[in-house]
Design a protein around this motif. Sequence first.
Motif, mmCIF file in Angstrom:
data_model
loop_
_atom_site.group_PDB
_atom_site.id
_atom_site.type_symbol
_atom_site.label_atom_id
_atom_site.label_comp_id
_atom_site.label_asym_id
_atom_site.label_seq_id
_atom_site.Cartn_x
_atom_site.Cartn_y
_atom_site.Cartn_z
ATOM 1 N N VAL A 215 0.841 -1.208 0.000
ATOM 2 C CA VAL A 215 0.000 0.000 0.000
ATOM 3 C C VAL A 215 0.875 1.258 0.000
ATOM 4 C CG1 VAL A 215 -1.601 1.371 1.371
ATOM 5 C CG2 VAL A 215 -2.001 -1.075 1.081
ATOM 6 N N GLY A 216 1.895 1.271 0.851
ATOM 7 C CA GLY A 216 2.790 2.420 0.900
ATOM 8 C C GLY A 216 3.509 2.659 -0.421
ATOM 9 N N LEU A 217 3.960 1.597 -1.076
ATOM 10 C CA LEU A 217 4.630 1.736 -2.364
ATOM 11 C C LEU A 217 3.662 2.210 -3.440
ATOM 12 C CD1 LEU A 217 6.799 -1.517 -2.297
ATOM 13 C CD2 LEU A 217 7.602 0.834 -1.978
ATOM 14 N N THR A 218 2.436 1.696 -3.408
ATOM 15 C CA THR A 218 1.442 2.048 -4.421
ATOM 16 C C THR A 218 1.086 3.521 -4.366
ATOM 17 O OG1 THR A 218 0.523 -0.181 -4.395
ATOM 18 C CG2 THR A 218 -0.898 1.569 -5.247
ATOM 19 N N ARG A 219 0.998 4.060 -3.176
ATOM 20 C CA ARG A 219 0.646 5.484 -3.038
ATOM 21 C C ARG A 219 1.649 6.363 -3.797
ATOM 22 N NH1 ARG A 219 -2.669 8.553 -0.118
ATOM 23 N NH2 ARG A 219 -1.974 10.650 0.398
ATOM 24 N N ASN A 220 2.923 6.041 -3.696
ATOM 25 C CA ASN A 220 3.945 6.820 -4.397
ATOM 26 C C ASN A 220 3.938 6.552 -5.896
ATOM 27 O OD1 ASN A 220 4.877 7.924 -1.962
ATOM 28 N ND2 ASN A 220 6.237 6.179 -1.600
ATOM 29 N N ARG A 221 3.557 5.328 -6.273
ATOM 30 C CA ARG A 221 3.622 4.950 -7.690
ATOM 31 C C ARG A 221 2.512 5.548 -8.544
ATOM 32 N NH1 ARG A 221 4.637 -1.451 -6.445
ATOM 33 N NH2 ARG A 221 6.902 -1.363 -6.062
ATOM 34 N N VAL A 222 1.360 5.814 -7.971
ATOM 35 C CA VAL A 222 0.206 6.210 -8.799
ATOM 36 C C VAL A 222 -0.212 7.667 -8.619
ATOM 37 C CG1 VAL A 222 -0.668 3.851 -8.701
ATOM 38 C CG2 VAL A 222 -1.567 5.537 -7.104
ATOM 39 N N GLN A 223 0.304 8.370 -7.616
ATOM 40 C CA GLN A 223 -0.263 9.689 -7.318
ATOM 41 C C GLN A 223 -0.029 10.724 -8.419
ATOM 42 O OE1 GLN A 223 1.393 11.238 -3.699
ATOM 43 N NE2 GLN A 223 3.509 10.899 -4.305
ATOM 44 N N GLN A 224 0.978 10.564 -9.253
ATOM 45 C CA GLN A 224 1.233 11.510 -10.347
ATOM 46 C C GLN A 224 0.972 10.886 -11.709
ATOM 47 O OE1 GLN A 224 1.913 14.665 -9.802
ATOM 48 N NE2 GLN A 224 2.032 14.420 -7.576
ATOM 49 N N MET B 255 -5.505 6.033 -5.968
ATOM 50 C CA MET B 255 -4.494 6.144 -4.922
ATOM 51 C C MET B 255 -5.080 5.783 -3.559
ATOM 52 S SD MET B 255 -2.054 9.415 -4.054
ATOM 53 C CE MET B 255 -3.436 10.454 -3.521
ATOM 54 N N PRO B 256 -4.374 4.968 -2.755
ATOM 55 C CA PRO B 256 -4.901 4.572 -1.440
ATOM 56 C C PRO B 256 -4.954 5.753 -0.480
ATOM 57 C CG PRO B 256 -2.659 3.757 -1.736
ATOM 58 C CD PRO B 256 -3.088 4.319 -3.048
ATOM 59 N N PRO B 257 -5.814 5.707 0.534
ATOM 60 C CA PRO B 257 -5.886 6.784 1.514
ATOM 61 C C PRO B 257 -4.591 6.878 2.308
ATOM 62 C CG PRO B 257 -7.168 4.893 2.250
ATOM 63 C CD PRO B 257 -6.741 4.603 0.851
ATOM 64 N N PRO B 258 -4.297 8.051 2.890
ATOM 65 C CA PRO B 258 -3.055 8.186 3.672
ATOM 66 C C PRO B 258 -3.068 7.245 4.869
ATOM 67 C CG PRO B 258 -4.496 10.098 3.992
ATOM 68 C CD PRO B 258 -5.079 9.304 2.879
ATOM 69 N N LEU B 259 -1.903 6.677 5.173
ATOM 70 C CA LEU B 259 -1.780 5.749 6.282
ATOM 71 C C LEU B 259 -1.594 6.520 7.589
ATOM 72 C CD1 LEU B 259 0.628 3.122 4.652
ATOM 73 C CD2 LEU B 259 -1.875 3.111 4.735
ATOM 74 N N LYS B 260 -2.286 6.108 8.617
ATOM 75 C CA LYS B 260 -2.173 6.744 9.923
ATOM 76 C C LYS B 260 -1.279 5.900 10.814
ATOM 77 C CE LYS B 260 -6.568 9.179 9.811
ATOM 78 N NZ LYS B 260 -7.767 9.589 10.572
ATOM 79 N N GLN B 261 -0.260 6.555 11.360
ATOM 80 C CA GLN B 261 0.636 5.844 12.250
ATOM 81 C C GLN B 261 0.004 5.610 13.612
ATOM 82 O OE1 GLN B 261 3.441 4.532 11.083
ATOM 83 N NE2 GLN B 261 2.876 5.439 9.110
ATOM 84 N N LYS B 262 -0.799 6.591 14.056
ATOM 85 C CA LYS B 262 -1.451 6.471 15.354
ATOM 86 C C LYS B 262 -2.887 5.978 15.154
ATOM 87 C CE LYS B 262 -2.578 9.120 19.513
ATOM 88 N NZ LYS B 262 -2.614 10.458 20.137
ATOM 89 N N SER B 263 -3.311 5.077 16.016
ATOM 90 C CA SER B 263 -4.681 4.552 15.976
ATOM 91 C C SER B 263 -5.012 3.948 14.603
ATOM 92 C CB SER B 263 -5.697 5.650 16.328
ATOM 93 O OG SER B 263 -5.431 6.192 17.595
ATOM 94 N N ARG B 264 -4.032 3.269 14.015
ATOM 95 C CA ARG B 264 -4.233 2.724 12.668
ATOM 96 C C ARG B 264 -5.411 1.758 12.610
ATOM 97 N NH1 ARG B 264 0.841 0.089 9.701
ATOM 98 N NH2 ARG B 264 1.302 2.309 9.470
#
Length: 483
Positions: free
Chosen positions: A256-265, A272-281
């Motif tokens: 998911v993290g790699l895909t976000r960078n690959r498709v956003q432009q 594009m997947p939603p932003p990942l939350k580090q807290k309360s994921r």
Amino acid sequence: MQVVSPRRGQPGAATDPSTSCDRKKTQQLQRELHSLRAELEHYRSLATPSDPVAALPNDRPLRGHQFGVRLIALCIELAKRVGFRATAFVVKLMFEFLGVDQKVPSHDAIAQWTMRLGVAELAETFDSTQEVLWMADHSSQIGKEKVLLIIGMRVDDLPPPGETLDLEKLKVLAIVPGEKWKKEDVDREYQRLAEKIGPPVYLLCDGAVELRDPAKNLVKDGKQAIVLQDLKHHAANLLEKQVGRSERFKAFMTQVGLTRNRVQQTELSHFMPPPLKQKSRFMNLGSLLRWSTMVMHHLNHPESDSRAGVTEERIDEKLGWLRDFADDLAQWNQCQEVINETLAWINQSGLRCDSTAELRDLLASWLELPSGQSGRQMAEKLVDFVAASEQQLPAGSRAWLSTEILESLFGRFKQLERQHSKGGFTRLLACLPTLCRRVTADRVRSRFKHVQAGDVQQWIRDTLPNTLTARRNAAYREAFAHQ
């Protein structure tokens, strides 16, 4: 013999037909023009008052103020939704449109009114004769500082089954910033509040040890306060144990993290997947699973409109990895659906002596799945949790098992802070109690009688002696003092 033609206007003078026709047309046009001017003036009078209004009606300035309580209440209520600067601008536009000939309050004045009302609301809580439920939680921004927030409501004000909590029934009881929150620190604040308004019958928190254990020292009429854990936090913990610790889920999150960078432009940016939350994921995993379901649909339906202009090779290259997780996603979605159903139910039912039986009926279809299915495992664990919570209640009593309204209050406060929510806590903490109330002119009048501007400054000095903003400003002053 010379014949003299009679002059125009004299008896017997000939009349030019064309001249007479022109004169009639001119008179007709003049009448139409006069009518149009009158109609235009009429519409102008409807759109704009002919004379500016001297002041807002029935809103004499409050004693010691330049503005009346109705305008003060309007500004505070508006600021809770759009912020202080925007409120001053909106009021200015409104006055200009209505022709109100009156000074517009500044954003600083509106902020001061809101803080003053907030400090006044903090003094209007409960007394020791009332049975009260407390909710406690921590909130953090930038830096080490956290705020302990305690809100409460009368047990008798709990909504009937089928209704959610009413924010108007809640009161902010304590706002305490601090850098260290060990058990003894929380115990100190619990006892301080209990001495002021009496101990609670119930204390609801997210299950953190530092919030839960000190409640054992809260005793009312010889009975220890009943400590309950928020169902949403417990469900997130279950989801993390059942799903989040597996190697498959870790691999999924990496992709998911790699895909976000690959498709956003790219032309696939709408996938594009939603932003990942580090807290309360795991309290917010639903949006990511929903995204996965959406992408899987379009991977399996090449004719979908959303794939127009996207080649088969491109969508497979960037998003085709999701197919490898199809079976996993089916299991994870089961868990999330069970949690969603349970949370929707608890937020409208509260906790009663028959809650377990009701939840079993609600989750019956999940409980009937084969024993290895994730949905059944999650349903069984949630039923067990509610049963354990229910056993703590005295016969015939009710409580609550969700702190979502407390999280909503934190969310409203961040909306009020605007850009300050990205920094440390500021004096705007004093505004927080106003978010539980609809601000009216009568409330402003009664509260301002007991709390003055000096009381607000004293509260800020006592509660926020050295904020991050103050330390940052001091650092700038020190750096540029000798330049």
